[in-house]
Design a protein around this motif. Structure first.
Motif, short mmCIF file in Angstrom:
data_model
loop_
_atom_site.label_atom_id
_atom_site.label_comp_id
_atom_site.label_asym_id
_atom_site.label_seq_id
_atom_site.Cartn_x
_atom_site.Cartn_y
_atom_site.Cartn_z
N HIS A 1 2.10 2.68 -2.62
CA HIS A 1 3.51 2.40 -2.90
C HIS A 1 3.98 3.33 -4.01
N LEU B 1 7.09 1.49 0.23
CA LEU B 1 5.76 1.10 0.67
C LEU B 1 5.39 1.95 1.88
N GLU C 1 11.37 -10.75 -3.76
CA GLU C 1 11.20 -9.46 -3.09
C GLU C 1 12.07 -9.37 -1.85
N TYR D 1 12.36 -6.56 1.36
CA TYR D 1 11.92 -5.34 2.04
C TYR D 1 13.02 -4.91 3.00
N PRO E 1 12.54 -2.63 6.12
CA PRO E 1 11.65 -1.78 6.92
C PRO E 1 12.43 -0.63 7.55
N TRP F 1 5.26 -8.55 10.92
CA TRP F 1 5.33 -9.23 9.63
C TRP F 1 5.07 -10.72 9.81
N HIS G 1 5.70 -14.26 7.42
CA HIS G 1 6.45 -14.66 6.23
C HIS G 1 5.99 -16.00 5.66
N HIS H 1 13.49 -11.15 3.19
CA HIS H 1 13.44 -11.75 1.86
C HIS H 1 12.21 -12.63 1.69
N HIS H 2 11.50 -12.44 0.57
CA HIS H 2 10.38 -13.31 0.20
C HIS H 2 10.66 -13.90 -1.18
N ALA I 1 8.79 1.42 4.20
CA ALA I 1 9.79 0.41 3.90
C ALA I 1 10.26 0.56 2.46
N TYR J 1 11.56 -1.36 -0.89
CA TYR J 1 11.41 -2.70 -1.46
C TYR J 1 12.22 -2.82 -2.73
N TRP K 1 12.03 -5.50 -6.00
CA TRP K 1 11.46 -6.63 -6.72
C TRP K 1 12.43 -7.03 -7.82
#
Length: 226
Positions: free
Chosen positions: A116, A139, A156, A158, A160, A166, A168, A184-185, A202, A204, A206
């Motif tokens: 990353h 990433l 987080e 992402y 992509p 993926w 989740h 979304h995470h 991807a 990202y 944070w």
């Protein structure tokens, strides 16, 4: 731009491609109604541009052999200017691996297929997190890589740019994510990725505890992954 947000236009011409990618992500966040993440992105100081280093030296990480292909695939879904910005950023950033992963890789070929690069905001090991902390980067995963379930205290998103599968949540199925759709995470939400015949690239974002690395949740293994 939201009220009170910073101007990410920047005056440094070398930072322009990175800020263009920030603008790309901003548009997708706005479309997804991700107000908190949009505010965090807009809070980034345009002067806090992570320093670059050539990524294609002969002693580089093995996964970088797939970077050119990943960028070419990603450009198929971007307009010309965004594609140019992506190529410029991907070729100039410092690609690294999370030290915690290097100390405790999840399986034998993971480190050969993962890297990353943070290009806006603090990197791992930077200053302690603040409520408005944010970091943006890329990433890269090689083809045929399982990135097992992991979690972290940072929120987080992402975006992509190429296709992958993926998951989740712990035990959640692996499904192909739509390229260009924000994922979304929440903090500590387990998530995982699998690449097939093509590499994953991807963006990202944070937010929150951005200098605290992820940890493996140990909820799956390559043998168990579909």
């Amino acid at each position: 731009m939201t009220s009170g947000s910073r101007d990410l236009s920047g005056s440094d011409a070398g930072a322009a491609p990175r800020l263009a990618l920030a603008a790309l992500l901003r548009g997708r966040l706005r479309g997804a109604g991700a107000a908190d993440q949009l505010a965090a992105l807009d809070s980034l100081d345009p002067q806090d541009v992570t320093g670059s280093a050539p990524s294609a030296d002969p002693g580089g990480l093995p996964v970088l052999a797939h970077l050119e292909e990943a960028v070419a695939l990603a450009r198929e879904g971007l307009d010309h200017d965004d594609g140019e910005a992506l190529a410029a950023v991907a070729g100039s950033v410092s690609w690294v691996q999370t030290e915690a992963y290097r100390q405790d890789p999840p399986h034998g070929n993971f480190l050969d297929g993962y890297a990353h690069a943070t290009f806006l905001g603090p990197t791992d090991g930077g200053q302690g997190p603040t409520p408005a902390a944010a970091a943006m980067g890329l990433l890269l995963l090689a083809p045929g890589v399982v990135y097992p379930h992991h979690a972290h205290p940072a929120d987080e998103v992402y975006l992509p740019l190429t296709e992958a599968r993926w998951s989740h949540g712990a035990g959640a199925p692996f499904e192909v994510a739509t390229v260009g759709t924000a994922l979304h995470h929440r903090p500590w939400q387990p998530h995982a990725m699998i690449t097939d015949a093509r590499p994953l690239l991807a963006l990202y974002l944070w937010t929150g505890a951005v200098t605290v690395p992820a940890t493996w949740t140990r909820g799956d293994s390559p043998a168990e992954a579909p």
